[in-house]
Design a protein around this motif. Sequence first.
Motif, PDB file in Angstrom:
ATOM      1  N   GLY A   1      -9.952   1.558  -7.328  1.00  0.00           N
ATOM      2  CA  GLY A   1      -8.948   2.290  -6.561  1.00  0.00           C
ATOM      3  C   GLY A   1      -8.552   3.618  -7.178  1.00  0.00           C
ATOM      4  N   VAL A   2      -7.980   4.454  -6.331  1.00  0.00           N
ATOM      5  CA  VAL A   2      -7.511   5.769  -6.764  1.00  0.00           C
ATOM      6  C   VAL A   2      -6.075   5.987  -6.283  1.00  0.00           C
ATOM      7  CG1 VAL A   2      -9.770   6.854  -6.892  1.00  0.00           C
ATOM      8  CG2 VAL A   2      -8.568   6.789  -4.695  1.00  0.00           C
ATOM      9  N   SER A   3      -5.306   4.909  -6.161  1.00  0.00           N
ATOM     10  CA  SER A   3      -3.927   5.036  -5.700  1.00  0.00           C
ATOM     11  C   SER A   3      -3.085   5.758  -6.745  1.00  0.00           C
ATOM     12  CB  SER A   3      -3.330   3.654  -5.420  1.00  0.00           C
ATOM     13  OG  SER A   3      -3.171   2.948  -6.636  1.00  0.00           O
ATOM     14  N   VAL A   4      -1.921   6.210  -6.310  1.00  0.00           N
ATOM     15  CA  VAL A   4      -1.011   6.902  -7.232  1.00  0.00           C
ATOM     16  C   VAL A   4      -0.602   5.963  -8.364  1.00  0.00           C
ATOM     17  CG1 VAL A   4       1.227   8.047  -7.462  1.00  0.00           C
ATOM     18  CG2 VAL A   4      -0.166   8.424  -5.418  1.00  0.00           C
ATOM     19  N   LEU A   5      -0.295   4.706  -8.029  1.00  0.00           N
ATOM     20  CA  LEU A   5       0.094   3.753  -9.059  1.00  0.00           C
ATOM     21  C   LEU A   5      -1.044   3.510 -10.039  1.00  0.00           C
ATOM     22  CD1 LEU A   5       2.095   1.771 -10.280  1.00  0.00           C
ATOM     23  CD2 LEU A   5       1.312   0.043  -8.639  1.00  0.00           C
ATOM     24  N   ALA A   6      -2.268   3.409  -9.535  1.00  0.00           N
ATOM     25  CA  ALA A   6      -3.422   3.200 -10.424  1.00  0.00           C
ATOM     26  C   ALA A   6      -3.584   4.377 -11.376  1.00  0.00           C
ATOM     27  CB  ALA A   6      -4.693   2.996  -9.593  1.00  0.00           C
ATOM     28  N   ARG A   7      -3.507   5.593 -10.832  1.00  0.00           N
ATOM     29  CA  ARG A   7      -3.649   6.769 -11.702  1.00  0.00           C
ATOM     30  C   ARG A   7      -2.516   6.837 -12.716  1.00  0.00           C
ATOM     31  NH1 ARG A   7      -4.947   9.200  -6.689  1.00  0.00           N
ATOM     32  NH2 ARG A   7      -2.910  10.229  -6.596  1.00  0.00           N
ATOM     33  N   ARG A   8      -1.329   6.353 -12.304  1.00  0.00           N
ATOM     34  CA  ARG A   8      -0.197   6.399 -13.242  1.00  0.00           C
ATOM     35  C   ARG A   8      -0.359   5.381 -14.365  1.00  0.00           C
ATOM     36  NH1 ARG A   8       2.217   6.381 -16.787  1.00  0.00           N
ATOM     37  NH2 ARG A   8       4.433   6.666 -17.214  1.00  0.00           N
ATOM     38  N   TRP A   9      -0.788   4.161 -14.039  1.00  0.00           N
ATOM     39  CA  TRP A   9      -0.912   3.199 -15.136  1.00  0.00           C
ATOM     40  C   TRP A   9      -2.106   3.524 -16.020  1.00  0.00           C
ATOM     41  CZ3 TRP A   9      -4.945   0.196 -16.522  1.00  0.00           C
ATOM     42  CH2 TRP A   9      -5.851  -0.265 -15.570  1.00  0.00           C
ATOM     43  N   HIS A  10      -3.075   4.250 -15.495  1.00  0.00           N
ATOM     44  CA  HIS A  10      -4.178   4.696 -16.354  1.00  0.00           C
ATOM     45  C   HIS A  10      -3.654   5.553 -17.505  1.00  0.00           C
ATOM     46  CE1 HIS A  10      -7.379   4.291 -12.911  1.00  0.00           C
ATOM     47  NE2 HIS A  10      -6.904   3.131 -13.324  1.00  0.00           N
ATOM     48  N   ARG A  11      -2.584   6.310 -17.232  1.00  0.00           N
ATOM     49  CA  ARG A  11      -2.022   7.168 -18.281  1.00  0.00           C
ATOM     50  C   ARG A  11      -1.257   6.371 -19.337  1.00  0.00           C
ATOM     51  NH1 ARG A  11       0.576  10.155 -14.369  1.00  0.00           N
ATOM     52  NH2 ARG A  11       2.470  10.153 -15.643  1.00  0.00           N
ATOM     53  N   GLU A  12      -1.019   5.087 -19.075  1.00  0.00           N
ATOM     54  CA  GLU A  12      -0.400   4.237 -20.094  1.00  0.00           C
ATOM     55  C   GLU A  12      -1.369   3.966 -21.241  1.00  0.00           C
ATOM     56  OE1 GLU A  12       3.043   2.660 -19.937  1.00  0.00           O
ATOM     57  OE2 GLU A  12       2.900   4.607 -18.940  1.00  0.00           O
ATOM     58  N   LEU A  13      -2.648   4.106 -20.988  1.00  0.00           N
ATOM     59  CA  LEU A  13      -3.657   3.894 -22.020  1.00  0.00           C
ATOM     60  C   LEU A  13      -3.865   5.192 -22.793  1.00  0.00           C
ATOM     61  CD1 LEU A  13      -6.256   1.889 -19.912  1.00  0.00           C
ATOM     62  CD2 LEU A  13      -4.473   0.979 -21.422  1.00  0.00           C
ATOM     63  N   PRO A  14      -4.080   5.115 -24.099  1.00  0.00           N
ATOM     64  CA  PRO A  14      -4.241   6.335 -24.894  1.00  0.00           C
ATOM     65  C   PRO A  14      -5.562   7.034 -24.606  1.00  0.00           C
ATOM     66  CG  PRO A  14      -4.584   4.388 -26.253  1.00  0.00           C
ATOM     67  CD  PRO A  14      -4.100   3.890 -24.915  1.00  0.00           C
ATOM     68  N   PRO A  15      -5.607   8.358 -24.725  1.00  0.00           N
ATOM     69  CA  PRO A  15      -6.860   9.093 -24.518  1.00  0.00           C
ATOM     70  C   PRO A  15      -8.001   8.553 -25.370  1.00  0.00           C
ATOM     71  CG  PRO A  15      -5.020  10.624 -24.679  1.00  0.00           C
ATOM     72  CD  PRO A  15      -4.474   9.268 -25.013  1.00  0.00           C
ATOM     73  N   LEU A  16      -7.674   8.069 -26.568  1.00  0.00           N
ATOM     74  CA  LEU A  16      -8.712   7.561 -27.460  1.00  0.00           C
ATOM     75  C   LEU A  16      -9.487   6.412 -26.807  1.00  0.00           C
ATOM     76  CD1 LEU A  16      -9.179   8.530 -30.440  1.00  0.00           C
ATOM     77  CD2 LEU A  16      -8.212   6.358 -31.139  1.00  0.00           C
ATOM     78  N   LEU A  17      -8.783   5.547 -26.098  1.00  0.00           N
ATOM     79  CA  LEU A  17      -9.438   4.397 -25.481  1.00  0.00           C
ATOM     80  C   LEU A  17     -10.370   4.844 -24.358  1.00  0.00           C
ATOM     81  CD1 LEU A  17      -9.640   1.355 -25.606  1.00  0.00           C
ATOM     82  CD2 LEU A  17      -7.719   1.201 -24.017  1.00  0.00           C
ATOM     83  N   TRP A  18      -9.950   5.837 -23.579  1.00  0.00           N
ATOM     84  CA  TRP A  18     -10.831   6.348 -22.519  1.00  0.00           C
ATOM     85  C   TRP A  18     -12.104   6.952 -23.112  1.00  0.00           C
ATOM     86  CZ3 TRP A  18      -9.942   5.082 -17.646  1.00  0.00           C
ATOM     87  CH2 TRP A  18      -8.646   4.736 -17.258  1.00  0.00           C
ATOM     88  N   SER A  19     -11.977   7.623 -24.242  1.00  0.00           N
ATOM     89  CA  SER A  19     -13.157   8.202 -24.879  1.00  0.00           C
ATOM     90  C   SER A  19     -14.116   7.107 -25.343  1.00  0.00           C
ATOM     91  CB  SER A  19     -12.719   9.068 -26.070  1.00  0.00           C
ATOM     92  OG  SER A  19     -13.823   9.665 -26.687  1.00  0.00           O
ATOM     93  N   ILE A  20     -13.578   6.029 -25.884  1.00  0.00           N
ATOM     94  CA  ILE A  20     -14.408   4.896 -26.295  1.00  0.00           C
ATOM     95  C   ILE A  20     -15.143   4.312 -25.090  1.00  0.00           C
ATOM     96  CG2 ILE A  20     -14.266   2.513 -27.149  1.00  0.00           C
ATOM     97  CD1 ILE A  20     -11.964   3.519 -28.985  1.00  0.00           C
ATOM     98  N   TRP A  21     -14.468   4.338 -23.925  1.00  0.00           N
ATOM     99  CA  TRP A  21     -15.088   3.833 -22.702  1.00  0.00           C
ATOM    100  C   TRP A  21     -16.024   4.859 -22.045  1.00  0.00           C
ATOM    101  CZ3 TRP A  21      -9.988   1.587 -20.260  1.00  0.00           C
ATOM    102  CH2 TRP A  21      -9.696   0.365 -20.877  1.00  0.00           C
TER     103      TRP A  21
ATOM    104  N   ALA B   1       0.826  -1.208   0.000  1.00  0.00           N
ATOM    105  CA  ALA B   1       0.000   0.000   0.000  1.00  0.00           C
ATOM    106  C   ALA B   1       0.857   1.253   0.000  1.00  0.00           C
ATOM    107  CB  ALA B   1      -0.927  -0.013   1.209  1.00  0.00           C
ATOM    108  N   ALA B   2       1.977   1.216   0.741  1.00  0.00           N
ATOM    109  CA  ALA B   2       2.858   2.390   0.776  1.00  0.00           C
ATOM    110  C   ALA B   2       3.441   2.666  -0.597  1.00  0.00           C
ATOM    111  CB  ALA B   2       3.963   2.174   1.804  1.00  0.00           C
ATOM    112  N   MET B   3       3.784   1.611  -1.326  1.00  0.00           N
ATOM    113  CA  MET B   3       4.327   1.785  -2.675  1.00  0.00           C
ATOM    114  C   MET B   3       3.244   2.263  -3.627  1.00  0.00           C
ATOM    115  SD  MET B   3       7.274   1.486  -4.170  1.00  0.00           S
ATOM    116  CE  MET B   3       7.907   1.602  -5.841  1.00  0.00           C
ATOM    117  N   ASP B   4       2.051   1.702  -3.503  1.00  0.00           N
ATOM    118  CA  ASP B   4       0.937   2.100  -4.356  1.00  0.00           C
ATOM    119  C   ASP B   4       0.670   3.598  -4.276  1.00  0.00           C
ATOM    120  OD1 ASP B   4       0.506  -0.338  -5.410  1.00  0.00           O
ATOM    121  OD2 ASP B   4      -1.572  -0.518  -4.739  1.00  0.00           O
ATOM    122  N   ASP B   5       0.823   4.157  -3.088  1.00  0.00           N
ATOM    123  CA  ASP B   5       0.498   5.572  -2.885  1.00  0.00           C
ATOM    124  C   ASP B   5       1.741   6.445  -2.747  1.00  0.00           C
ATOM    125  OD1 ASP B   5      -2.288   5.963  -3.047  1.00  0.00           O
ATOM    126  OD2 ASP B   5      -2.552   4.876  -1.161  1.00  0.00           O
TER     127      ASP B   5
END
Length: 794
Positions: free
Chosen positions: A519-539, A259-263
């Motif tokens: 989750g809303v951890s720092v690691l989660a928010r960071r890997w979300h940015r690995e996905l292209p904006p186009l994919l988030w728009s499709i979702w 958890a400490a690493m995640d955040d």
Amino acid sequence: MGVLKDVRPKGFGFAQPLTGESRDDIFLNETRLATLGAAQERRPQALLLLGVIEKGDGKRSAVRARPLDLQDARTAALLWDRVLRGGSRGLDVERLRTLVPSFPVALPLLFVLFDEWPGDMGLLDPIVSLMPGSIWHEPALRPILHLAPSAARGEVFLDALRHDPEAALSLLVDWNAKRRLLKAAWLETLWRQLPARCATLVELAQSTGLSGEPEERLQWARRGIDLDVGDRATWWEWIANAAGELAAAPASRKNAPDAAMDDWTPLAFAPSYVVRALLRRWYPDIAAALRILESVTRWSHEQAAIRADALLKDLDAQDRELAEQWVPSPAPGEKTEPWVRAQMLTARAAEKWASRYLQSLGLGVRDVSIEQLQPSLKEWVKMDLQVDGRHGVDVKNCRRTVNGGMRSGRWKVKAFKEDAAGRKVTLCGVSSPYTRVEDDGTLSVSGRDSGAEYLVVLGVTYAAEVDQLLRSFRDVFDAYTPARTTLKEMPAWAWDYPAAHYRKRNDALIALRAAAGDGVSVLARRWHRELPPLLWSIWNVESPGFAQLDDQQRAFLRDLGEAWRKTQTGDAVPSSVPRLPWLYLFTLHAWLRWRRSGRPSDAGRLKALFTSCPEPSAETDEPFEKLHEAVDEDEQDGEVTKKPYLSTRTGGAPLAASIGIADPAHTLDHLLNALGVLDQHLPATEFQRIERFTFHPNGVLTGTYGDGKRRTLLAHCGGRLEKRGVEMECGHWPLTFGRNETCACSRLICHMCSCCTASGQPTCSHEVERKKRAREALSRLTSLRTWRRRSSRS
């Protein structure tokens, strides 16, 4: 003194000097080597005493040689004299002489070499190992303490730590300067006892490379980044390597997510490779889904492409008989051209490869086409293949054009077939290289690099797919599409693979979509940015960093999300992505809509929407901003891509692959480049004067002004050119207003062949004149070259 460097097969060898002013190698002839005695004394790294002379040519040769005897008192006395002449640094030499009585040469040798030998001190390890561990506590040995075994140094360190932690730290600083590894446990102890020296300890950790468990290295890397001490890029490498080791560790060591690493706040700016390593360690399912999505190019190539030469050799007698039936009968007095027979054989090869491809997807495939050899069977009139006993497939083969390659727009379809139930059969497109029939009747791939040519399944489509899409995008931009009854051409962007091809991709998208909501951890928010904006728009989710995008990029994502949602039914979260034809046509219509608004446009920046999301800081925007130029000025026009999934323009995967669409011809990349050219050469005032845009199903885009004048904006070349005495279809794509000149007939001129009209269209007089001038210029150039060659010979 020297160390035996190597012994040559002919019996002579060379030694590397350890003492003396010269560092040049010393030659030992067979006699000198023989005097060394037993084989173990002639091994590389053996220590020697040498008598050396310098020859007239400057080379050095041994006149005497014997093994160095660590028990030789005379040699020990000579070495101690040398230590004393060197200043002795206040050493108590008399006491040092008594410390290792069994090997009197050992200690003075270490001191002499410490002063004079610049090389690797590791060759002295065998000598060091002979010395008792207790002697290293002697203060007089402090200058060479770094040579001691790790265990002995550890005892000295702990002894210093008990009396004076600062002195213990000084030992570590000294050992690090002398390139000796430090144990993580030593630094960890000082970290607790000397909180004011944390920065020094972190610097030591990075400088020495630090040996220890991956968890320890991970901890020190985090400290370095938190304190902003040392090279941050190196710390990130530490974290990635440590996480990689932990991911490969036995299951017993794979504890729950930290958890400490995640955040951990700095993860918001962690490099991509670090994020992937951490996911592999603690969230392997997410890491695996990302790998599948990103490898769509590779596994699509493995499944849909085959070396053409291998498949052509696999054609059997029945295949050749069938292809011969397809060869048109020649006119009286004429004979069939070899290229016609080659084209029919290649078409049969395309059918066989399409059948194998569909079978590789787990589908049952029946070869209906071969039944033409049985006159009583007529189902081949309706289809070439039958899938799962129900669905008809019509295989469409097109040999790649000389300047268009797989991105050529000329995918000819005379008519759509229907199966016995009256259903339109599925088309399966196969791209193939030019082939020729050899003198012995065999079929081979033509071209200089035939070994790199592939037959590639481009995908499937159905009769009305493009028409339906064009109608559906009228809400985005109402471009006129002329009515038609038959489809004469199939553009490369009109194909995409069937759902069965994308099973792994769709499963990965389902996993990523589900994980993205957890989750809303720092690691989660960071890997979300690995996905292209186009994919988030499709979702139907606002992408990370959405506010950092420019107005055109945000409008594109909003329009795409709205258009895609209209295609979805029910309340289920979409688990797939659009097909390539949908995405291609949406991109074109969204660009037209934006240009019609009159606002500044840079279509090249839309490419960034296919990459990872921007970082949440203005300081880190630069890589995102410069990811793509509007126009690629280095485009190698006319070059046929040698490998199906490597673009001559990007050198990597196509843009669409970032959301799981294979796009082997890189059609979306080329479209955005072409739109970027139009942005540069079609100003807003000129764009507003165009009253009607017409998009033809074959991919041609034209604009009509109020006075009826028409201008072609995007097209592909349908002309022909002569190459090596053979007339061939040019096929260059795309032709773009601004990059290509416009003929007086309003069509774009292909810069590869000077054509502005396609085969079958009325001849343009301007084109005829251009080609005439080009031939005359070529003739003059040829004549000049011939004259120069003759002049040089005379």
